[in-house]
Design an enzyme around this catalytic site. Structure first.
Site, PDB file in Angstrom:
ATOM      1  N   ASP A  38      48.654  32.687  88.857  1.00 58.19           N
ATOM      2  CA  ASP A  38      49.570  33.189  87.835  1.00 58.19           C
ATOM      3  C   ASP A  38      50.925  33.432  88.484  1.00 58.19           C
ATOM      4  O   ASP A  38      51.020  33.654  89.692  1.00 58.19           O
ATOM      5  CB  ASP A  38      49.032  34.496  87.214  1.00 58.19           C
ATOM      6  CG  ASP A  38      49.583  34.740  85.813  1.00 58.19           C
ATOM      7  OD1 ASP A  38      48.842  34.540  84.841  1.00 58.19           O
ATOM      8  OD2 ASP A  38      50.772  35.118  85.687  1.00 58.19           O
ATOM      9  N   ASN A  90      46.188  26.264  81.999  1.00 61.14           N
ATOM     10  CA  ASN A  90      46.175  27.146  80.847  1.00 61.14           C
ATOM     11  C   ASN A  90      47.443  27.976  80.693  1.00 61.14           C
ATOM     12  O   ASN A  90      47.676  28.553  79.634  1.00 61.14           O
ATOM     13  CB  ASN A  90      44.927  28.044  81.005  1.00 61.14           C
ATOM     14  CG  ASN A  90      44.933  29.219  80.098  1.00 61.14           C
ATOM     15  OD1 ASN A  90      44.675  29.084  78.911  1.00 61.14           O
ATOM     16  ND2 ASN A  90      45.244  30.401  80.643  1.00 61.14           N
ATOM     17  N   TYR A 156      57.075  25.103  70.581  1.00 63.02           N
ATOM     18  CA  TYR A 156      55.667  25.331  70.936  1.00 63.02           C
ATOM     19  C   TYR A 156      54.782  24.224  70.356  1.00 63.02           C
ATOM     20  O   TYR A 156      53.929  23.654  71.060  1.00 63.02           O
ATOM     21  CB  TYR A 156      55.233  26.703  70.408  1.00 63.02           C
ATOM     22  CG  TYR A 156      53.855  27.130  70.852  1.00 63.02           C
ATOM     23  CD1 TYR A 156      53.648  27.725  72.089  1.00 63.02           C
ATOM     24  CD2 TYR A 156      52.745  26.936  70.028  1.00 63.02           C
ATOM     25  CE1 TYR A 156      52.381  28.118  72.502  1.00 63.02           C
ATOM     26  CE2 TYR A 156      51.477  27.325  70.427  1.00 63.02           C
ATOM     27  CZ  TYR A 156      51.297  27.916  71.673  1.00 63.02           C
ATOM     28  OH  TYR A 156      50.040  28.293  72.070  1.00 63.02           O
ATOM     29  N   LYS A 160      52.511  21.541  72.523  1.00 61.28           N
ATOM     30  CA  LYS A 160      51.056  21.446  72.438  1.00 61.28           C
ATOM     31  C   LYS A 160      50.599  20.068  71.942  1.00 61.28           C
ATOM     32  O   LYS A 160      49.546  19.576  72.368  1.00 61.28           O
ATOM     33  CB  LYS A 160      50.502  22.577  71.572  1.00 61.28           C
ATOM     34  CG  LYS A 160      50.734  23.972  72.183  1.00 61.28           C
ATOM     35  CD  LYS A 160      50.115  24.112  73.577  1.00 61.28           C
ATOM     36  CE  LYS A 160      50.194  25.522  74.124  1.00 61.28           C
ATOM     37  NZ  LYS A 160      49.578  25.645  75.459  1.00 61.28           N
ATOM     38  N   ILE A 189      44.000  33.542  69.030  1.00 62.11           N
ATOM     39  CA  ILE A 189      43.137  34.368  69.870  1.00 62.11           C
ATOM     40  C   ILE A 189      43.806  35.718  70.072  1.00 62.11           C
ATOM     41  O   ILE A 189      45.019  35.784  70.331  1.00 62.11           O
ATOM     42  CB  ILE A 189      42.920  33.683  71.248  1.00 62.11           C
ATOM     43  CG1 ILE A 189      42.419  32.240  71.070  1.00 62.11           C
ATOM     44  CG2 ILE A 189      41.972  34.504  72.111  1.00 62.11           C
ATOM     45  CD1 ILE A 189      41.122  32.100  70.319  1.00 62.11           C
ATOM     46  N   THR A 191      45.163  38.174  71.999  1.00 57.88           N
ATOM     47  CA  THR A 191      45.611  38.367  73.393  1.00 57.88           C
ATOM     48  C   THR A 191      46.958  39.089  73.368  1.00 57.88           C
ATOM     49  O   THR A 191      47.550  39.265  72.291  1.00 57.88           O
ATOM     50  CB  THR A 191      45.837  37.010  74.102  1.00 57.88           C
ATOM     51  OG1 THR A 191      46.907  36.338  73.428  1.00 57.88           O
ATOM     52  CG2 THR A 191      44.608  36.152  74.151  1.00 57.88           C
TER      53      THR A 191
END
Ligand code: NAD
Length: 252
Positions: A38, A90, A156, A160, A189, A191
């Site tokens: 990360d 990811n 975005y 993707k 999701i 998060t």
């Protein structure tokens, strides 16, 4: 074929975030040794604490937009655990902005640099190691928004869709050399990324719930189990594909 990851070595970029943290944990639970990568050292160390996996998990700071940094990550993985079998690319950022004509070129470029070029750079760093050892499994995180669009997310959505194209291109080139390449397409999701959007756009979450026929948002664990399966030998014939884990988002 077993869905165990015993003996396998994995890396997870964006491993300090919601999906990456849980994926790293599930990969360890399935028997892999895992390098959490990360940009944020704090987030990465938070994942090590969360997993509490001893020698089976290591943090390496890495920036997916920087080829030298990603090459260092792959080398550090091999130095630590001897090989690289599973790469979960990811890391990603979300910039919800205005309508397309009001998005700045800088905003657009930034999202593409992390979400799309970052996946290209990650694979460019990982593939030589996988070729040298005879194979591997790459799982790129795309999104439902890799196959559909919503307003205010032009960069975005573009990034993707691009990840899916890149995944297919890599699979066509490398599947016969033992490297399977697939994309996982999460629905929405729960998060920190989603919490941040809810703060900017109150009501955002409720509106999104209506797009999930299953009646809830996803959990990082929902995605992690798919990544673990794709990384395992149980998925030996799966390559070049998109695996939606989205509560029915793309079925509507
Ligand atoms: P998150 O914000 O919780 O985690 C993302 C992580 O990526 C963070 O820890 C961040 O520090 C790291 N990161 C950002 N830029 C980086 C860089 N240049 N190099 C290395 N690391 C970097 O987000 P999340 O929800 O866990 O999302 C993970 C992935 O899943 C992203 O690609 C995202 O687009 C995708 N996704 C998320 C959702 C969702 O609803 N959360 C839905 C579909 C797809």
């Amino acid at each position: 074929m077993s869905n165990s990851l015993d003996g396998k070595v994995a890396l997870v970029t964006g491993g300090g975030g919601g999906i990456g943290r849980e994926t790293a944990k599930v990969l360890v639970d399935h028997g892999a040794r895992v390098v959490v990568a990360d940009l944020s050292e704090d987030a990465g160390n938070g994942t090590l604490e969360y997993i509490d996996g001893g020698d089976a998990v290591t943090f390496v700071r890495a920036d997916v937009t920087d080829l030298a940094s990603m090459q260092h990550l792959v080398q550090a993985t091999v130095d630590r655990y001897g090989r690289l079998d599973v790469a979960h690319n990811n890391a990603g950022i979300e910039v919800t902005g205005p309508d397309l004509a009001d998005v700045t070129v800088e905003q657009f470029d930034k999202v593409i640099a992390v979400n799309l070029t970052g996946v290209f750079i990650s694979m460019k760093a990982e593939i030589p190691q996988m070729l040298a050892q005879g194979g591997g499994s790459i799982i790129n995180t795309a999104s439902s928004l890799g196959q559909a669009a919503i307003a205010h997310q032009s960069a975005y959505v573009t990034s993707k869709h691009g990840v899916i194209g890149l995944t297919r291109a890599a699979a066509v080139e490398y599947s016969d050399k033992g490297i399977r390449v697939n994309a996982v397409l999460p629905g929405v999701i729960q998060t920190p990324m989603i919490d941040a959007l809810e703060e900017t756009y109150p009501g955002f979450k409720d509106a999104l719930l209506t797009k999930h026929p299953i009646g809830r948002l996803g959990t990082p664990h929902d995605i992690a189990e798919m990544v673990a399966w794709l990384g395992s030998d149980a998925a030996a014939f799966a390559t070049g594909s998109q695996f939606a884990v989205d509560g029915g988002y793309l079925a509507i």
